[in-house]
Structure formats: C-alpha cells, structure tokens
Write a protein that holds these residues in place. Structure first.
Motif, PDB file in Angstrom:
ATOM      1  N   ILE A 129      41.277  30.675  44.178  1.00  0.00           N
ATOM      2  CA  ILE A 129      40.353  30.665  43.190  1.00  0.00           C
ATOM      3  C   ILE A 129      38.920  31.493  43.833  1.00  0.00           C
ATOM      4  CG2 ILE A 129      38.666  29.496  41.747  1.00  0.00           C
ATOM      5  CD1 ILE A 129      40.703  27.407  41.466  1.00  0.00           C
ATOM      6  N   LYS A 130      38.709  31.201  44.887  1.00  0.00           N
ATOM      7  CA  LYS A 130      37.543  31.603  45.670  1.00  0.00           C
ATOM      8  C   LYS A 130      37.619  33.054  45.713  1.00  0.00           C
ATOM      9  CE  LYS A 130      34.258  30.923  49.776  1.00  0.00           C
ATOM     10  NZ  LYS A 130      34.295  30.496  50.891  1.00  0.00           N
ATOM     11  N   SER A 131      38.809  33.595  46.375  1.00  0.00           N
ATOM     12  CA  SER A 131      39.100  35.066  46.517  1.00  0.00           C
ATOM     13  C   SER A 131      39.013  35.848  45.245  1.00  0.00           C
ATOM     14  CB  SER A 131      40.119  35.227  47.356  1.00  0.00           C
ATOM     15  OG  SER A 131      40.753  36.376  47.530  1.00  0.00           O
ATOM     16  N   PHE A 132      39.606  35.195  44.396  1.00  0.00           N
ATOM     17  CA  PHE A 132      39.821  35.867  43.004  1.00  0.00           C
ATOM     18  C   PHE A 132      38.485  36.095  42.242  1.00  0.00           C
ATOM     19  CE2 PHE A 132      40.403  35.504  38.427  1.00  0.00           C
ATOM     20  CZ  PHE A 132      41.250  36.650  38.118  1.00  0.00           C
ATOM     21  N   ILE A 133      37.857  35.158  42.383  1.00  0.00           N
ATOM     22  CA  ILE A 133      36.273  35.111  41.622  1.00  0.00           C
ATOM     23  C   ILE A 133      35.586  36.097  42.302  1.00  0.00           C
ATOM     24  CG2 ILE A 133      34.271  33.939  41.367  1.00  0.00           C
ATOM     25  CD1 ILE A 133      36.459  33.075  39.314  1.00  0.00           C
ATOM     26  N   THR A 149      46.722  39.278  42.648  1.00  0.00           N
ATOM     27  CA  THR A 149      46.738  37.909  43.099  1.00  0.00           C
ATOM     28  C   THR A 149      48.350  37.692  42.909  1.00  0.00           C
ATOM     29  OG1 THR A 149      44.667  37.331  42.518  1.00  0.00           O
ATOM     30  CG2 THR A 149      46.104  35.675  42.864  1.00  0.00           C
ATOM     31  N   MET A 150      49.007  38.107  41.904  1.00  0.00           N
ATOM     32  CA  MET A 150      50.277  37.737  41.892  1.00  0.00           C
ATOM     33  C   MET A 150      51.391  38.659  42.436  1.00  0.00           C
ATOM     34  SD  MET A 150      50.667  35.775  38.055  1.00  0.00           S
ATOM     35  CE  MET A 150      49.836  37.201  36.953  1.00  0.00           C
ATOM     36  N   GLY A 151      50.920  39.813  42.924  1.00  0.00           N
ATOM     37  CA  GLY A 151      51.839  40.848  43.603  1.00  0.00           C
ATOM     38  C   GLY A 151      51.857  42.014  43.222  1.00  0.00           C
ATOM     39  N   GLN A 152      51.174  42.667  42.250  1.00  0.00           N
ATOM     40  CA  GLN A 152      51.180  43.891  41.844  1.00  0.00           C
ATOM     41  C   GLN A 152      52.577  44.122  40.933  1.00  0.00           C
ATOM     42  OE1 GLN A 152      48.780  45.927  41.653  1.00  0.00           O
ATOM     43  NE2 GLN A 152      47.263  45.517  43.160  1.00  0.00           N
ATOM     44  N   GLN A 153      53.609  44.520  42.007  1.00  0.00           N
ATOM     45  CA  GLN A 153      54.914  45.077  41.256  1.00  0.00           C
ATOM     46  C   GLN A 153      55.932  43.914  41.524  1.00  0.00           C
ATOM     47  OE1 GLN A 153      54.815  47.955  39.582  1.00  0.00           O
ATOM     48  NE2 GLN A 153      52.705  48.287  39.975  1.00  0.00           N
ATOM     49  N   VAL A 154      57.013  44.210  40.565  1.00  0.00           N
ATOM     50  CA  VAL A 154      58.232  43.457  40.723  1.00  0.00           C
ATOM     51  C   VAL A 154      58.768  43.733  42.027  1.00  0.00           C
ATOM     52  CG1 VAL A 154      59.582  45.022  39.430  1.00  0.00           C
ATOM     53  CG2 VAL A 154      60.181  42.792  39.449  1.00  0.00           C
ATOM     54  N   GLU A 155      59.285  42.582  42.823  1.00  0.00           N
ATOM     55  CA  GLU A 155      59.991  42.790  44.138  1.00  0.00           C
ATOM     56  C   GLU A 155      61.630  42.513  43.741  1.00  0.00           C
ATOM     57  OE1 GLU A 155      58.634  43.547  47.207  1.00  0.00           O
ATOM     58  OE2 GLU A 155      56.393  43.034  46.715  1.00  0.00           O
ATOM     59  N   PRO A 156      62.229  43.577  43.582  1.00  0.00           N
ATOM     60  CA  PRO A 156      63.872  43.422  43.448  1.00  0.00           C
ATOM     61  C   PRO A 156      64.444  42.987  44.709  1.00  0.00           C
ATOM     62  CG  PRO A 156      63.259  45.793  43.976  1.00  0.00           C
ATOM     63  CD  PRO A 156      61.813  44.960  43.934  1.00  0.00           C
ATOM     64  N   LEU A 157      65.662  42.408  44.563  1.00  0.00           N
ATOM     65  CA  LEU A 157      66.335  41.947  45.724  1.00  0.00           C
ATOM     66  C   LEU A 157      66.923  43.195  46.418  1.00  0.00           C
ATOM     67  CD1 LEU A 157      68.757  39.325  43.654  1.00  0.00           C
ATOM     68  CD2 LEU A 157      66.698  38.539  45.154  1.00  0.00           C
ATOM     69  N   SER A 158      67.383  42.694  47.559  1.00  0.00           N
ATOM     70  CA  SER A 158      67.768  43.871  48.389  1.00  0.00           C
ATOM     71  C   SER A 158      69.029  43.627  48.905  1.00  0.00           C
ATOM     72  CB  SER A 158      66.785  43.758  49.858  1.00  0.00           C
ATOM     73  OG  SER A 158      67.592  44.695  50.802  1.00  0.00           O
ATOM     74  N   PHE A 159      69.584  44.730  48.683  1.00  0.00           N
ATOM     75  CA  PHE A 159      71.479  44.735  48.981  1.00  0.00           C
ATOM     76  C   PHE A 159      71.603  45.914  50.051  1.00  0.00           C
ATOM     77  CE2 PHE A 159      70.602  43.603  44.171  1.00  0.00           C
ATOM     78  CZ  PHE A 159      71.141  42.389  44.378  1.00  0.00           C
ATOM     79  N   LYS A 160      70.707  46.195  50.899  1.00  0.00           N
ATOM     80  CA  LYS A 160      70.907  47.118  51.734  1.00  0.00           C
ATOM     81  C   LYS A 160      71.607  46.664  52.984  1.00  0.00           C
ATOM     82  CE  LYS A 160      67.059  49.781  50.466  1.00  0.00           C
ATOM     83  NZ  LYS A 160      65.749  50.510  50.956  1.00  0.00           N
ATOM     84  N   VAL A 161      72.952  46.305  52.909  1.00  0.00           N
ATOM     85  CA  VAL A 161      73.767  45.450  53.885  1.00  0.00           C
ATOM     86  C   VAL A 161      75.202  45.528  53.415  1.00  0.00           C
ATOM     87  CG1 VAL A 161      73.904  43.172  52.455  1.00  0.00           C
ATOM     88  CG2 VAL A 161      74.088  43.474  55.213  1.00  0.00           C
ATOM     89  N   GLU A 162      76.269  45.702  54.195  1.00  0.00           N
ATOM     90  CA  GLU A 162      77.422  45.765  54.150  1.00  0.00           C
ATOM     91  C   GLU A 162      77.756  44.576  53.105  1.00  0.00           C
ATOM     92  OE1 GLU A 162      81.784  45.618  56.273  1.00  0.00           O
ATOM     93  OE2 GLU A 162      79.934  46.244  57.558  1.00  0.00           O
ATOM     94  N   PRO A 163      78.680  44.603  52.169  1.00  0.00           N
ATOM     95  CA  PRO A 163      79.039  43.758  51.101  1.00  0.00           C
ATOM     96  C   PRO A 163      79.998  42.680  52.036  1.00  0.00           C
ATOM     97  CG  PRO A 163      79.215  45.655  49.971  1.00  0.00           C
ATOM     98  CD  PRO A 163      78.855  46.343  51.702  1.00  0.00           C
ATOM     99  N   PRO A 164      79.814  41.600  51.601  1.00  0.00           N
ATOM    100  CA  PRO A 164      78.864  40.869  50.567  1.00  0.00           C
ATOM    101  C   PRO A 164      77.569  40.728  50.981  1.00  0.00           C
ATOM    102  CG  PRO A 164      80.300  39.101  51.317  1.00  0.00           C
ATOM    103  CD  PRO A 164      80.832  40.421  52.030  1.00  0.00           C
ATOM    104  N   ALA A 165      76.437  40.638  50.246  1.00  0.00           N
ATOM    105  CA  ALA A 165      75.272  40.785  50.439  1.00  0.00           C
ATOM    106  C   ALA A 165      74.981  38.969  50.082  1.00  0.00           C
ATOM    107  CB  ALA A 165      74.296  41.548  49.636  1.00  0.00           C
TER     108      ALA A 165
END
Length: 460
Positions: free
Chosen positions: A48-52, A85-101
């Motif tokens: 709250i303090k930071s936001f205000i 405050t809530m994070g600007q953009q949607v943060e998608p899940l990462s799948f940058k790994v050999e399946p299965p993630a």
C-alpha cells in the motif's frame, strides 16, 4: 473478488469529477480514500505504501491533457500503477525443455492443489493443444490420489497411478518415464499439502524438486487468505524456487489483497486464477485486465476468449443463421441460450467482465439468477421436442403435465412462457438489425433479479 475495493474506488473517482484540475489537496483526499480501500481489501502494508507513493508522485507531476478531466487522469494513473503492482504482463508457462515438461504444484493443505492440477491439465489440453499426464505424489492423503484419477478420467487426460506406500521421488520418476513413452508434452505433479514451518515436509518437497527439476513450480494459494497468501508464498519461495502462483477460490468472499500483494512481496508472478469447483474454472492472470475489472472497466478480452472456448461455435452459428433467415426463436433455442450463459460462468460472471456493469452485478442477489435459469431449464426439459418447437401447443393439460414433470407449479410454466414471448420479440428485433433497441428494452424482461440491474445498462 475485488467487489468491495471496486465500489470504494468508484466512489472516490466520482468525488473527483467536477474538479477543475488535479491539485495537491484533492489528490491527497483521493489517496486517503484509496489507502483506506486497499486496507479494507487486506493488501499488505508495504505494498500500500509503495503504491500510494507512486500514484502521488505521478499525479502531482502529471501534465493533464486538455481532453481529460482530473478524474479521468487520476483513474488512468491508478490503473497503470495497479497493473504494475500486479506484474504488468501475463506470464506464460515455460515449455523450453525436452518433453515431458514437468509442472509441480505446491502449497498448503486445503488450498485446492488437486483440483487446480486437473484444471490446468484441461486448460493446457484445450488452449495449448498439449498432451498432458497427471500424477499424484501425495502419499499422506490416499483420497487425493483417487480424486486426481477421477478428475483425470473426467477431463480425458492420462493418469499415472500411485499409492501411499511409495516414495514421492519414485512415483514421479516412474510417471516421467511413462509420460515419455506415451509422448506426453506435459507432466503435472500434485504434491501433499504442507506448512512452511514443517521442516520434515519441506525437506521432502525440496528433495522431490531437486530430483525432478520441474520447469515450473507453481504455488497454489487460497485467495480468501488475503495478504497472508503473499506472506506464505514468500516463505515457500525462500525454501523452494517457485516460478509462479495460482490464486484459487477467487469467486469466493475474497477482498483482493492476495492478488495485489503477491507480486511485490514475492517477486513471483500470478500465472493463473481459479474460480469455482468446475474443471473449466481456470484462466490466465492478466494484470492489465484485472486492473480494468477493479476499476469497473470490465475485461472484454477475457470475455471473448472465454466465449470462444466455452460456447459451442457450431450451435451458435446455426442459431445466428436461423435467426437471420427466419426471425424464429423457439423454446429449444431459449434453452440453449440459458445453457450457454451458464457455461460462461452465469450472469454474475458475465457482468463482472462487462464495462460499467460492476454495480449491476452487485444488484443481483447471490445465486438468484442462476437458480432461476435452472428452474426455467427444468421446465423446458419436461416438454416434448414438438412442444419446444411450437409453444402455441401449450394449453391447460399440457401445462399441468410439464409442471408435474419439472416439480413446479402451472404458474411457473405460465411465467416462463411470458418471459419466452418477451425474449422472442427481442430476438425478432435483433434479426431486423434492432440490436440497440433490443438491449435498451431488456430491463424487466429477464428472470427475477436481472431486470433492476439491466435497467441501468448504458445506452449503446
């Protein structure tokens, strides 16, 4: 979620209208109200303090456009800061790994991890077109294993069996091998609920995490715990490298403190938000859209995405084509429209995402509209296909049979027919291009509890 906060902020912004310019005095008064509203929403004090501070610095230094009044300028600043405050953009899940993630679900007991694991599996299957497998490493609650298996069957995804006598690491390693053999893209691991102060349990999940090395570790937390959700998430993150948070039970009596506190306290994004017990009650967390909801600006983009995923497109196209060509609207069409609304989260869910409809949503009595919809559907279900297609057939003896079959009274059947006739007239107007007139005339023509609210619908 956010209903009380939205109401308080709406009153604050309304008070600013008519002000000639943004001054230190009227900004100070407005910020005092905003601070009070955030406190009531159970937002963490440091947040709250930071936001205000950020809002005040921007508002006092803002060169207000000639096209904006002070209230609009202030709302714009508050919205941008809420988003930040809530994070600007949607943060998608990462799948940058050999399946299965591997995606690991962690959290306290009762937070809804098992249901959320199934919801996420369904979302990944339908929205991301991933082949998903579920596994339960909760050896302390055998019912959790059975629950997850039942949910997996319900949503038609693969399930790797386990039992309470096994070691969690062995369970997940075997499941990963199975997932690889079956060419699964994602393996979702449900873990046992634990307190961050329980050293033995935390040591177990640390060992599991180290052995499995998941690409995503999601902390599942109940939104109704307010700022405590953020504090608990931070404690878990100190012990376990979380990649994101899933807020559950956001449709309950949640004041919003969790959503507004988590990112700033933990540094980790909210990736999904869950509502209700149904397996389709999960959606990505968009900070900018959520800020719009808080300020009563709606969330039309999420509404469109939800419609695309939950509405039967072929059925909708067939209905639109029929209406355009013939202008006819029968009781079977009426029943299908009721079902589509319920699939979209009911009237409350729709109103919460439409601009300017926050107050309308609050005017609806809790659950009244949804109950009425179910009553209407039960009555129509008691009719024959011929009666649905030709409502004029419904006379005395037929009405009695339908009332008895649906557990209602004849008066209820008459009431439905009256509502249907009104909807039929509106649909004819719509087929002739009278959408604006139809929307303006909706007040009082839907089930009880809706008329009063829709009377305040903005003109189109």
């Amino acid at each position: 979620m956010f209903d009380n906060l939205s109401d308080r902020l709406a009153k604050t912004f309304k008070a600013m209208k008519g002000q000639g310019r943004l001054t230190e005095s009227n900004i100070k008064d407005a910020l005092r109200d905003v601070r009070r509203a955030l406190l009531e929403a159970d937002v963490a004090l440091p947040v709250i303090k930071s936001f205000i501070t950020r809002v005040q610095d921007r508002a006092l230094g803002q060169e207000v456009s000639m096209a904006l009044n002070p209230g609009q300028a202030f709302i714009k600043i508050v919205r941008e800061q809420l988003t930040e405050t809530m994070g600007q953009q949607v943060e998608p899940l990462s799948f940058k790994v050999e399946p299965p993630a591997v995606i690991m679900m962690a959290g306290l007991q009762g937070a809804g991890k098992t249901t959320t694991a199934a919801k996420l599996a369904k979302w990944l299957t339908e929205r991301e077109k991933k082949k998903v497998m579920l596994v339960s490493a909760d050896i302390y609650r055998p019912a959790a294993i059975k629950q997850l298996e039942t949910l997996a069957n319900q949503i038609n995804v693969k399930f790797s069996p386990s039992n309470a006598n096994e070691d969690p690491v062995a369970i997940v390693e075997r499941a990963r091998m199975e997932a690889r053999k079956q060419f699964a893209d994602v393996l979702i691991v449900d873990t046992a609920g634990r307190m961050h102060v329980d050293d033995a349990m935390m040591a177990e999940i640390k060992a599991l995490h180290q052995a499995v090395k998941p690409i995503e570790t999601l902390f599942v937390v109940d939104a109704m715990t307010g700022q405590d959700a953020a504090n608990t998430a931070k404690a878990f993150h100190d012990a376990l490298p979380l990649t994101g948070v899933v807020l559950t039970k956001a449709d309950g009596d949640a004041r919003g403190g969790a959503a507004l506190s988590i990112r700033e306290i933990t540094g980790k994004p909210i990736k999904f938000i869950g509502m209700g017990e149904k397996v389709d009650g999960l959606e990505p967390f968009h900070p900018d859209r959520m800020a719009g909801r808080i300020l009563g600006m709606g969330d039309v983009l999420s509404l469109i995405e939800e419609a695309e995923s939950k509405i039967d497109q072929k059925q909708a196209q067939a209905f639109a084509s029929k209406l355009q060509k013939t202008g006819q609207f029968d009781l079977e069409d009426f029943r299908q429209q009721l079902q589509q609304i319920q699939n979209m989260g009911g009237i409350g869910g729709l109103m919460g995402k439409l601009p300017g409809m926050g107050q309308v949503k609050n005017q609806l009595q809790d659950g009244v509209a949804e109950k009425e919809f179910k009553r209407l559907e039960a009555i129509i279900n008691s009719m024959t296909p011929q009666e649905r297609a030709h409502p004029a057939l419904l006379k005395g003896s037929r009405k009695k049979r339908i009332a008895a079959g649906s557990g209602m009274q004849v008066q209820d059947v008459n009431k439905l027919l009256k509502q249907f006739e009104q909807m039929q007239k509106m649909m004819k107007k719509m087929s002739k291009g009278g959408m604006k007139n139809m929307m303006r005339g909706m007040a009082g023509k839907l089930p009880p509890g809706l008329g009063k609210g829709l009377g305040g619908m903005p003109k189109l």
